[in-house]
Write an enzyme that holds these catalytic residues in place. Sequence first.
Site, PDB file in Angstrom:
ATOM      1  N   ASP A  30       0.872  -1.176   0.000  1.00 60.10           N
ATOM      2  CA  ASP A  30       0.000   0.000   0.000  1.00 60.10           C
ATOM      3  C   ASP A  30       0.909   1.227   0.000  1.00 60.10           C
ATOM      4  O   ASP A  30       1.984   1.209   0.620  1.00 60.10           O
ATOM      5  CB  ASP A  30      -0.897  -0.002   1.246  1.00 60.10           C
ATOM      6  N   ARG A 154     -19.398  -9.218   4.390  1.00 62.96           N
ATOM      7  CA  ARG A 154     -20.230  -8.378   5.244  1.00 62.96           C
ATOM      8  C   ARG A 154     -19.366  -7.897   6.406  1.00 62.96           C
ATOM      9  O   ARG A 154     -18.778  -8.715   7.121  1.00 62.96           O
ATOM     10  CB  ARG A 154     -21.427  -9.167   5.780  1.00 62.96           C
ATOM     11  N   LYS A 204     -21.420  -8.736  -9.127  1.00 65.86           N
ATOM     12  CA  LYS A 204     -21.185  -7.961  -7.908  1.00 65.86           C
ATOM     13  C   LYS A 204     -22.164  -6.802  -7.801  1.00 65.86           C
ATOM     14  O   LYS A 204     -22.825  -6.606  -6.772  1.00 65.86           O
ATOM     15  CB  LYS A 204     -19.736  -7.449  -7.907  1.00 65.86           C
ATOM     16  N   ASN A 208     -25.489  -6.539  -5.008  1.00 64.68           N
ATOM     17  CA  ASN A 208     -25.646  -5.460  -4.035  1.00 64.68           C
ATOM     18  C   ASN A 208     -26.870  -4.599  -4.329  1.00 64.68           C
ATOM     19  O   ASN A 208     -27.568  -4.151  -3.419  1.00 64.68           O
ATOM     20  CB  ASN A 208     -24.385  -4.593  -3.998  1.00 64.68           C
ATOM     21  N   LEU A 250     -34.889  -7.901   5.131  1.00 68.24           N
ATOM     22  CA  LEU A 250     -36.300  -7.529   5.158  1.00 68.24           C
ATOM     23  C   LEU A 250     -36.682  -6.885   6.489  1.00 68.24           C
ATOM     24  O   LEU A 250     -37.815  -7.014   6.920  1.00 68.24           O
ATOM     25  CB  LEU A 250     -37.195  -8.758   4.910  1.00 68.24           C
ATOM     26  N   ALA A 252     -37.209  -3.442   8.456  1.00 62.86           N
ATOM     27  CA  ALA A 252     -37.359  -1.999   8.268  1.00 62.86           C
ATOM     28  C   ALA A 252     -36.467  -1.244   9.248  1.00 62.86           C
ATOM     29  O   ALA A 252     -36.190  -1.711  10.350  1.00 62.86           O
ATOM     30  CB  ALA A 252     -38.812  -1.594   8.454  1.00 62.86           C
ATOM     31  N   GLY A 257     -26.536   1.771   4.467  1.00 65.24           N
ATOM     32  CA  GLY A 257     -25.374   2.652   4.386  1.00 65.24           C
ATOM     33  C   GLY A 257     -24.140   1.825   4.095  1.00 65.24           C
ATOM     34  O   GLY A 257     -24.207   0.788   3.447  1.00 65.24           O
ATOM     35  N   CYS A 260     -20.509  -0.011   0.414  1.00 67.68           N
ATOM     36  CA  CYS A 260     -20.846  -0.788  -0.789  1.00 67.68           C
ATOM     37  C   CYS A 260     -22.189  -0.432  -1.405  1.00 67.68           C
ATOM     38  O   CYS A 260     -22.255  -0.023  -2.564  1.00 67.68           O
ATOM     39  CB  CYS A 260     -20.803  -2.282  -0.462  1.00 67.68           C
ATOM     40  N   LYS A 263     -22.680   3.132  -2.965  1.00 66.96           N
ATOM     41  CA  LYS A 263     -21.734   3.317  -4.078  1.00 66.96           C
ATOM     42  C   LYS A 263     -22.109   2.440  -5.269  1.00 66.96           C
ATOM     43  O   LYS A 263     -22.098   2.895  -6.424  1.00 66.96           O
ATOM     44  CB  LYS A 263     -20.317   2.980  -3.603  1.00 66.96           C
TER      45      LYS A 263
END
Length: 427
Positions: A30, A154, A204, A208, A250, A252, A257, A260, A263
């Site tokens: 990185d 996740r 992908k 999503n 499912l 509510a 947010g 992923c 975006k």
Amino acid sequence: MNIGIIGLGYVGLTTAAVLAELNHHVICVDNDSGKIGRLRQGIVPIYEPGLEECITRHCQDGRLLFSDRMEDGFGGCQVIFITVGTPPLDNGSPDLSALSAVIIELANRIRSFTLIVIKSTVPPGTCEWVAKTLLDIGVDPTQYDVASNPEFLREGTALHDMLHPDRIVIGVRTERAASLLREVYTGIDTIYTVTSLSASEMIKYASNAFLAAKISFVNELSRVCDALGVDVAEVSAGMSQDVRIGPHFLQAGLGYGGSCFPKDVGALYHAAVSRGVAMPILRAVKEINDTQVDWCIDKLSESFGDFEEHRQVAVWGATFKPDTDDIRESRAVLLMKKLTESGYQVHAYDPLVKPEVPHVWWFNDMYDALVHCDALIIATEWSLFQDVDWSEVTKRMKGNLLFDGRNFIDRKKAEEAGLRYLGVGRP
């Protein structure tokens, strides 16, 4: 096998840890030298259950190495995973500049056959573009191949998800690439979905977007249930017993947010409309999510009646979901911002983070955040919020309103303690 990873964000670090767990030797690169320095000291920059322990263990046994220079160690890598970020641009399309820079630099370092695997979320056609770019630069086409291998992690269960996936999706051009990727994942018992490069990239986005659509559907349904006096939790439970629908996504709440769903919904929508394909369902998914917090604040205000007398609230939870320190696109943070803009005074508590939100007061103890408050709002479904002493909550608060923004609190226990329960779509 010797494997390289370029980009040490959430996906890169999790991938590195799991590949080391599968007995590979992994060199991680990185360009953030500060991050590399901390990782070498055993300091993992993100929170994910089990990740720090896994990385520390494999640093000690020599399976994980970290560098801020691409020239370090990639010469012996048969496979290189690219996991750099692809953040959204203003028009919703993904920013591929980091990926482009990596490909150009890699082109000058390929000395023997290397499989370049794009794990970053990228639009369909990107991997084909990578292959063509390497060819145009002058890399011998017999010395490289390109594959797509999207992640479906996740946050909060990422290590488990990668070690025990529902499936592994690989997009390839050759059987050699498919065989090499299967070898990389030796030890993981799952099915392989082998597709073209572009189909893999599309899987992908489509996955999503569909999950986001389920969340927006049940949130829109909660508004109808609220108007009709029907409990959306009972409706969701009844729907989920249909095997064609299932129970997941499912519930509510305040909306989706994270890094992923927002975006990827935006990127897929942009990819479609830029080619003249209208996507009214996907547009509605985003519109519902964008307005769900406002709808919840309206319900809160209606329950108060006289706003001038009820303007101090406590918010428990700031991360976009539990068991992570990620606040990207957090509905909880957005809720706090909108509450303060609407004139509310906000006290806040989260077990991991204290993001800078204007005019929000942060507390180290969740009970202390309740003092002088007219209402408590559950904004993130941390498990510790289910096990609280509700009588203590009642004692600390000035008012008695509990707004369960995630519909996961035991309503009966809260009401027995003297709280007035308000859920999302729950009369």
